[in-house]
Design a protein around this motif. Sequence first.
Motif, PDB file in Angstrom:
ATOM      1  N   VAL A  13       9.224   4.750  -2.301  1.00 29.75           N
ATOM      2  CA  VAL A  13       8.704   4.184  -3.441  1.00 29.75           C
ATOM      3  C   VAL A  13       8.821   2.694  -3.367  1.00 29.75           C
ATOM      4  O   VAL A  13       9.660   2.111  -2.701  1.00 29.75           O
ATOM      5  CB  VAL A  13       9.167   4.741  -4.754  1.00 29.75           C
ATOM      6  N   ALA A  14       7.646   1.805  -3.573  1.00 27.87           N
ATOM      7  CA  ALA A  14       7.603   0.441  -3.748  1.00 27.87           C
ATOM      8  C   ALA A  14       7.321  -0.026  -5.032  1.00 27.87           C
ATOM      9  O   ALA A  14       7.233   0.642  -6.214  1.00 27.87           O
ATOM     10  CB  ALA A  14       6.629  -0.023  -2.908  1.00 27.87           C
ATOM     11  N   THR A  15       7.457  -1.245  -5.380  1.00 32.04           N
ATOM     12  CA  THR A  15       7.154  -2.235  -6.486  1.00 32.04           C
ATOM     13  C   THR A  15       6.324  -3.351  -6.046  1.00 32.04           C
ATOM     14  O   THR A  15       6.550  -3.972  -5.103  1.00 32.04           O
ATOM     15  CB  THR A  15       8.461  -2.447  -7.399  1.00 32.04           C
ATOM     16  N   ILE A  16       5.510  -3.707  -7.026  1.00 31.11           N
ATOM     17  CA  ILE A  16       4.683  -4.988  -6.873  1.00 31.11           C
ATOM     18  C   ILE A  16       4.443  -5.371  -8.047  1.00 31.11           C
ATOM     19  O   ILE A  16       4.090  -4.792  -8.935  1.00 31.11           O
ATOM     20  CB  ILE A  16       3.326  -4.729  -5.837  1.00 31.11           C
ATOM     21  N   GLY A  17       4.311  -6.759  -8.042  1.00 30.09           N
ATOM     22  CA  GLY A  17       3.738  -7.604  -9.322  1.00 30.09           C
ATOM     23  C   GLY A  17       2.496  -8.408  -8.559  1.00 30.09           C
ATOM     24  O   GLY A  17       2.273  -8.715  -7.368  1.00 30.09           O
ATOM     25  N   PHE A  18       1.581  -8.422  -9.601  1.00 33.42           N
ATOM     26  CA  PHE A  18       0.272  -9.170  -9.129  1.00 33.42           C
ATOM     27  C   PHE A  18       0.258 -10.801  -9.222  1.00 33.42           C
ATOM     28  O   PHE A  18      -0.408 -11.288  -8.582  1.00 33.42           O
ATOM     29  CB  PHE A  18      -0.912  -8.442  -9.573  1.00 33.42           C
ATOM     30  N   ALA A  19       1.086 -11.050 -10.051  1.00 36.63           N
ATOM     31  CA  ALA A  19       0.920 -12.595 -10.431  1.00 36.63           C
ATOM     32  C   ALA A  19       1.290 -13.474  -9.133  1.00 36.63           C
ATOM     33  O   ALA A  19       2.305 -13.015  -8.496  1.00 36.63           O
ATOM     34  CB  ALA A  19       2.015 -12.867 -11.488  1.00 36.63           C
ATOM     35  N   GLY A  20       0.723 -14.467  -8.802  1.00 33.10           N
ATOM     36  CA  GLY A  20       0.906 -15.385  -7.803  1.00 33.10           C
ATOM     37  C   GLY A  20       0.577 -14.872  -6.367  1.00 33.10           C
ATOM     38  O   GLY A  20       0.879 -15.337  -5.585  1.00 33.10           O
ATOM     39  N   LYS A  21      -0.309 -13.856  -6.395  1.00 34.12           N
ATOM     40  CA  LYS A  21      -0.823 -13.218  -5.167  1.00 34.12           C
ATOM     41  C   LYS A  21      -2.356 -13.232  -5.337  1.00 34.12           C
ATOM     42  O   LYS A  21      -2.971 -13.027  -6.411  1.00 34.12           O
ATOM     43  CB  LYS A  21      -0.353 -11.825  -5.034  1.00 34.12           C
ATOM     44  N   SER A  22      -3.087 -13.651  -4.254  1.00 31.65           N
ATOM     45  CA  SER A  22      -4.334 -13.455  -3.983  1.00 31.65           C
ATOM     46  C   SER A  22      -4.752 -11.847  -4.074  1.00 31.65           C
ATOM     47  O   SER A  22      -3.821 -11.192  -3.632  1.00 31.65           O
ATOM     48  CB  SER A  22      -5.106 -14.104  -2.916  1.00 31.65           C
ATOM     49  N   ALA A  23      -5.941 -11.478  -4.357  1.00 29.07           N
ATOM     50  CA  ALA A  23      -6.308 -10.210  -4.066  1.00 29.07           C
ATOM     51  C   ALA A  23      -6.161  -9.555  -2.849  1.00 29.07           C
ATOM     52  O   ALA A  23      -5.591  -8.611  -2.611  1.00 29.07           O
ATOM     53  CB  ALA A  23      -7.836 -10.018  -4.771  1.00 29.07           C
ATOM     54  N   GLN A  24      -6.627 -10.546  -1.665  1.00 27.32           N
ATOM     55  CA  GLN A  24      -6.184  -9.990  -0.298  1.00 27.32           C
ATOM     56  C   GLN A  24      -4.723  -9.582  -0.192  1.00 27.32           C
ATOM     57  O   GLN A  24      -4.444  -8.714   0.548  1.00 27.32           O
ATOM     58  CB  GLN A  24      -6.821 -11.058   0.505  1.00 27.32           C
ATOM     59  N   SER A  25      -3.906 -10.708  -0.521  1.00 27.12           N
ATOM     60  CA  SER A  25      -2.565 -10.242  -0.313  1.00 27.12           C
ATOM     61  C   SER A  25      -2.029  -8.989  -0.942  1.00 27.12           C
ATOM     62  O   SER A  25      -1.262  -8.317  -0.582  1.00 27.12           O
ATOM     63  CB  SER A  25      -1.573 -11.833  -0.736  1.00 27.12           C
ATOM     64  N   PHE A  26      -2.457  -9.002  -2.440  1.00 29.66           N
ATOM     65  CA  PHE A  26      -2.023  -7.864  -3.059  1.00 29.66           C
ATOM     66  C   PHE A  26      -2.483  -6.551  -2.253  1.00 29.66           C
ATOM     67  O   PHE A  26      -1.419  -5.691  -2.033  1.00 29.66           O
ATOM     68  CB  PHE A  26      -2.592  -8.015  -4.541  1.00 29.66           C
ATOM     69  N   PHE A  27      -3.425  -6.234  -2.003  1.00 26.02           N
ATOM     70  CA  PHE A  27      -4.245  -5.103  -1.468  1.00 26.02           C
ATOM     71  C   PHE A  27      -3.501  -4.987  -0.127  1.00 26.02           C
ATOM     72  O   PHE A  27      -3.393  -3.708   0.393  1.00 26.02           O
ATOM     73  CB  PHE A  27      -5.604  -5.142  -1.272  1.00 26.02           C
ATOM     74  N   ASP A  28      -3.417  -5.980   0.858  1.00 25.87           N
ATOM     75  CA  ASP A  28      -2.753  -5.956   2.111  1.00 25.87           C
ATOM     76  C   ASP A  28      -1.318  -5.609   1.932  1.00 25.87           C
ATOM     77  O   ASP A  28      -1.029  -4.699   2.836  1.00 25.87           O
ATOM     78  CB  ASP A  28      -3.079  -7.159   2.793  1.00 25.87           C
ATOM     79  N   LEU A  29      -0.749  -6.130   0.970  1.00 33.47           N
ATOM     80  CA  LEU A  29       0.778  -5.539   0.866  1.00 33.47           C
ATOM     81  C   LEU A  29       0.957  -3.986   0.690  1.00 33.47           C
ATOM     82  O   LEU A  29       1.450  -3.298   1.310  1.00 33.47           O
ATOM     83  CB  LEU A  29       1.370  -6.320  -0.280  1.00 33.47           C
ATOM     84  N   LEU A  30      -0.117  -3.569  -0.260  1.00 33.08           N
ATOM     85  CA  LEU A  30      -0.228  -2.020  -0.661  1.00 33.08           C
ATOM     86  C   LEU A  30      -0.581  -1.322   0.758  1.00 33.08           C
ATOM     87  O   LEU A  30      -0.037  -0.093   0.790  1.00 33.08           O
ATOM     88  CB  LEU A  30      -1.104  -2.020  -1.697  1.00 33.08           C
ATOM     89  N   LYS A  31      -1.627  -1.771   1.445  1.00 36.92           N
ATOM     90  CA  LYS A  31      -1.698  -1.210   2.486  1.00 36.92           C
ATOM     91  C   LYS A  31      -1.056  -0.963   3.504  1.00 36.92           C
ATOM     92  O   LYS A  31      -0.636   0.081   4.133  1.00 36.92           O
ATOM     93  CB  LYS A  31      -3.386  -1.659   3.251  1.00 36.92           C
ATOM     94  N   GLY A  32      -0.125  -2.246   3.943  1.00 32.90           N
ATOM     95  CA  GLY A  32       0.861  -2.360   4.820  1.00 32.90           C
ATOM     96  C   GLY A  32       1.899  -1.408   4.257  1.00 32.90           C
ATOM     97  O   GLY A  32       2.541  -0.950   5.510  1.00 32.90           O
ATOM     98  N   ALA A  33       2.433  -1.149   3.279  1.00 29.31           N
ATOM     99  CA  ALA A  33       3.251  -0.093   2.980  1.00 29.31           C
ATOM    100  C   ALA A  33       2.870   1.311   2.876  1.00 29.31           C
ATOM    101  O   ALA A  33       3.519   2.011   2.301  1.00 29.31           O
ATOM    102  CB  ALA A  33       3.834  -0.776   1.390  1.00 29.31           C
ATOM    103  N   GLN A  34       1.700   1.569   3.094  1.00 31.33           N
ATOM    104  CA  GLN A  34       1.026   2.898   3.004  1.00 31.33           C
ATOM    105  C   GLN A  34       1.128   3.571   1.513  1.00 31.33           C
ATOM    106  O   GLN A  34       1.605   4.577   1.329  1.00 31.33           O
ATOM    107  CB  GLN A  34       1.595   3.598   4.291  1.00 31.33           C
ATOM    108  N   VAL A  35       0.951   2.842   0.551  1.00 36.26           N
ATOM    109  CA  VAL A  35       1.102   3.431  -0.886  1.00 36.26           C
ATOM    110  C   VAL A  35      -0.259   4.008  -0.838  1.00 36.26           C
ATOM    111  O   VAL A  35      -1.340   3.767  -0.671  1.00 36.26           O
ATOM    112  CB  VAL A  35       0.883   2.050  -1.666  1.00 36.26           C
ATOM    113  N   ARG A  36      -0.050   5.213  -1.523  1.00 35.87           N
ATOM    114  CA  ARG A  36      -1.013   6.295  -1.914  1.00 35.87           C
ATOM    115  C   ARG A  36      -1.266   6.599  -3.507  1.00 35.87           C
ATOM    116  O   ARG A  36      -2.317   6.748  -3.885  1.00 35.87           O
ATOM    117  CB  ARG A  36      -0.570   7.818  -1.338  1.00 35.87           C
TER     118      ARG A  36
END
Length: 156
Positions: A13-36
Motif C-alpha cells: 500500500v502507498a500514500t500520496i498527497g496532491f499538494a505541491g505536485k503537478s498533475a504529471q508528477s502526481f499521476f506518474d508517481l501513482l503509475k510508477g508505484a503500480q497503484v490499482r
Amino acid sequence: MFIMKRENSAVRVATIGFAGKSAQSFFDLLKGAQVRTVLDIRLNNTSQLAGFAKKQDLPYFLDKLCNAAYVEMPELAPEPDLLKRYQGKELAWDDFTAEYIELIAKRRVESKLDVDLFRSACLLCSEHLPHHCHRRLAVEYLNSQWNSRMTINHLS
C-alpha cells in the motif's frame, strides 16, 4: 496445482498527497508505484483548491492515465472540528494524532474495512509530505491492527 493464499501475503500500500505536485508528477508517481486503487481519505475533496484531484474529476483521470479505480473512504477522514482545530493551531500535532487515532479506533475501521481493498492501493490526502498527515496515521494504525501485513510506501 499451487494456490497462493492471498490473506497471508503482504499487502503493498502507498500514500500520496496532491499538494505541491503537478498533475504529471502526481499521476506518474501513482503509475510508477503500480497503484490499482486510490482510496480518498480527505474530508474536503470537492474544493477548487484540489485542482486535478477533485472528487468529480479524479476517477476519470485515474482510469485514463493509470488504469486505476477510485474509492472514497470517509471512515478514515478526520472529523471537521478536529481538522479545523489542528489547522487553526488550537491543537499541536501530537494532540491531533491522539484524537485522530482515538476517532478511527472508536469507528472500528480495522474491523469494517477489508485488508484486500488496500492491496496495490494508495491512500490520498492533500498534505505534500506524510509526516504531519492523517494518511500516515491511518495506514500505520491499520497495519498495527492487521498484524503488520502491509508494506507501506509514501510517494512524494
